[in-house]
Design an enzyme around this catalytic site. Structure first.
Site, PDB file in Angstrom:
ATOM      1  N   SER A   1      19.323  16.878 -21.094  1.00  0.00           N
ATOM      2  CA  SER A   1      20.506  16.021 -21.096  1.00  0.00           C
ATOM      3  C   SER A   1      21.362  16.295 -22.328  1.00  0.00           C
ATOM      4  O   SER A   1      21.015  17.131 -23.169  1.00  0.00           O
ATOM      5  CB  SER A   1      20.089  14.547 -21.067  1.00  0.00           C
ATOM      6  OG  SER A   1      19.616  14.180 -22.351  1.00  0.00           O
ATOM      7  N   LYS A   2      22.445  15.556 -22.430  1.00  0.00           N
ATOM      8  CA  LYS A   2      23.383  15.714 -23.547  1.00  0.00           C
ATOM      9  C   LYS A   2      22.680  15.701 -24.908  1.00  0.00           C
ATOM     10  O   LYS A   2      23.051  16.433 -25.808  1.00  0.00           O
ATOM     11  CB  LYS A   2      24.394  14.553 -23.530  1.00  0.00           C
ATOM     12  CG  LYS A   2      25.630  14.842 -22.740  1.00  0.00           C
ATOM     13  CD  LYS A   2      26.834  14.071 -23.316  1.00  0.00           C
ATOM     14  CE  LYS A   2      28.125  14.572 -22.721  1.00  0.00           C
ATOM     15  NZ  LYS A   2      28.263  14.199 -21.288  1.00  0.00           N
ATOM     16  N   ARG A   3      21.674  14.864 -25.032  1.00  0.00           N
ATOM     17  CA  ARG A   3      20.983  14.723 -26.319  1.00  0.00           C
ATOM     18  C   ARG A   3      20.289  16.011 -26.781  1.00  0.00           C
ATOM     19  O   ARG A   3      19.995  16.190 -27.949  1.00  0.00           O
ATOM     20  CB  ARG A   3      19.969  13.577 -26.256  1.00  0.00           C
ATOM     21  CG  ARG A   3      20.483  12.301 -26.909  1.00  0.00           C
ATOM     22  CD  ARG A   3      19.558  11.162 -26.650  1.00  0.00           C
ATOM     23  NE  ARG A   3      19.491  10.893 -25.218  1.00  0.00           N
ATOM     24  CZ  ARG A   3      18.410  10.571 -24.547  1.00  0.00           C
ATOM     25  NH1 ARG A   3      17.260  10.491 -25.170  1.00  0.00           N
ATOM     26  NH2 ARG A   3      18.455  10.314 -23.258  1.00  0.00           N
TER      27      ARG A   3
END
Ligand code: GLU
Length: 337
Positions: free
Chosen positions: A250-252
């Site tokens: 994900s973005k993280r």
């Protein structure tokens, strides 16, 4: 059989890592079978789709070394065929108008929650009488169109990655919406599962290869193939890309788009090589560093893993260093500049 595969990105953002990864499988498999690999732009979500995203996706895929045969199919240009399929379902009595409004559907879901039931549409408008329909229309209600899903249906397919699969109609959430809410004398915008089946059949796609997050969609789509009398493709569900902790990337994790790697300075050859290795293991004796052409020569689905594919930066960095080592001084200088 002529093998035809496709990648079907929605132009609602930058080219997603997962799109590149799934596109690689589709392309390499098609090349292995001397078939065709086709791009379809799924731009029917009018609010979120933008032409500049389409350009970004084309560029990102090309950078990765993905090239497609034939002109890309633009989904929004097929809307007449999508609507015709919905008309067919309505005429055969396999779909119907559902007039339930948002407040009623919310109340239904609340009641299900309160009695610990899984949320699903309770098929309440499946068998309305003509008088009941007329009454809802007289109230000025709009309707969605729902496709009947028999709770007792047993849906089976032989997945090229996961083997024998089966799904019960009862676990698909009730009769499925195939067209958005619209005035009751019209057909609203056709929705994903219906549209994909119509397009895949029109494009004579022989093998649908996509992420395992689509397994429930496959079950629904198989029912639609039967209802519309269309020949079914084979299905392969590739493992999702996971981060180091085993959760969906994900973005993280710092990368969501193919362009993120490009901006970080990775070579496309290393990324394409690495992404292919994420879900597939090379046959005995083959080097893990390969070109897409080399992968295409030996690719088969029995070496695609079932388990999620953990992203390993060390391995990617190693592959990238191998690619850099093989450059001539001129090529390296050119890249550095
Ligand atoms: N547009 C869909 C997606 O991006 C396509 C899924 C499919 O391959 O059917 O997930």
């Amino acid at each position: 059989m002529i093998v035809r595969t496709r990648i079907a990105p929605s132009p609602t953002g930058d080219p997603h890592v997962g799109t590149g990864y799934i596109a690689l499988f589709n392309m390499v498999f098609a090349r292995h079978k001397e078939g065709k690999f086709i791009l379809r732009i799924e731009d029917t979500d009018k609010e979120r789709s933008k032409p500049e995203y389409t350009q970004n996706i084309l560029e990102g895929l090309r950078w990765l070394g993905i090239d497609w045969d034939e002109e890309p199919l633009i989904q929004s240009e097929q809307v007449q065929q999508h609507r015709a399929a919905i008309e067919t379902l309505l005429q055969k009595g396999l779909a119907y108008r559902c007039y339930a409004n948002e407040a009623e559907l919310d109340a239904m879901r609340e009641a299900q929650k309160a009695s610990n039931q899984a949320p699903r549409y309770d098929n309440r408008h499946r068998n309305l009488t003509p008088d009941q329909e007329a009454a809802f229309q007289a109230e000025g209600r709009e309707a969605v169109i729902r496709f009947r899903i028999d709770d007792n249906a047993e849906i089976r397919w032989n997945d090229m990655v996961r083997g024998a699969m089966s799904w019960r109609g009862a676990d698909l959430g009730g009769d499925m919406v195939v067209a958005r809410r619209a005035p009751a004398d019209q057909i609203g915008d056709p929705l994903y599962n219906l549209v994909v089946v119509v397009d895949d059949a029109a494009m004579a796609i022989s093998h649908v290869i996509r992420g395992e997050d689509h397994i429930a969609n496959t079950a629904k789509q198989l029912l639609l193939y039967d209802a519309l009398g269309l020949p079914k493709p084979e299905f392969a569900h590739a493992p999702l890309i996971l981060n180091g902790e085993g959760r969906k990337l994900s973005k993280r994790d710092g990368v969501t788009s193919i362009n993120d790697f490009r901006e970080m300075g990775y070579t496309a050859a290393a990324i394409a090589n690495y992404m292919t290795l994420l879900g597939w293991s090379v046959p005995e004796g083959m080097n893990e560093r390969f070109s897409l052409g080399e992968a295409a020569e030996v690719f088969s689905f029995d070496r695609v893993n079932k388990a999620g594919a953990r992203f390993d930066w060390d391995k990617l960095n190693w592959l990238n260093s191998q690619v850099l080592h093989d450059l001539t001084p001129e090529q390296l200088l050119d890249r550095l500049l």
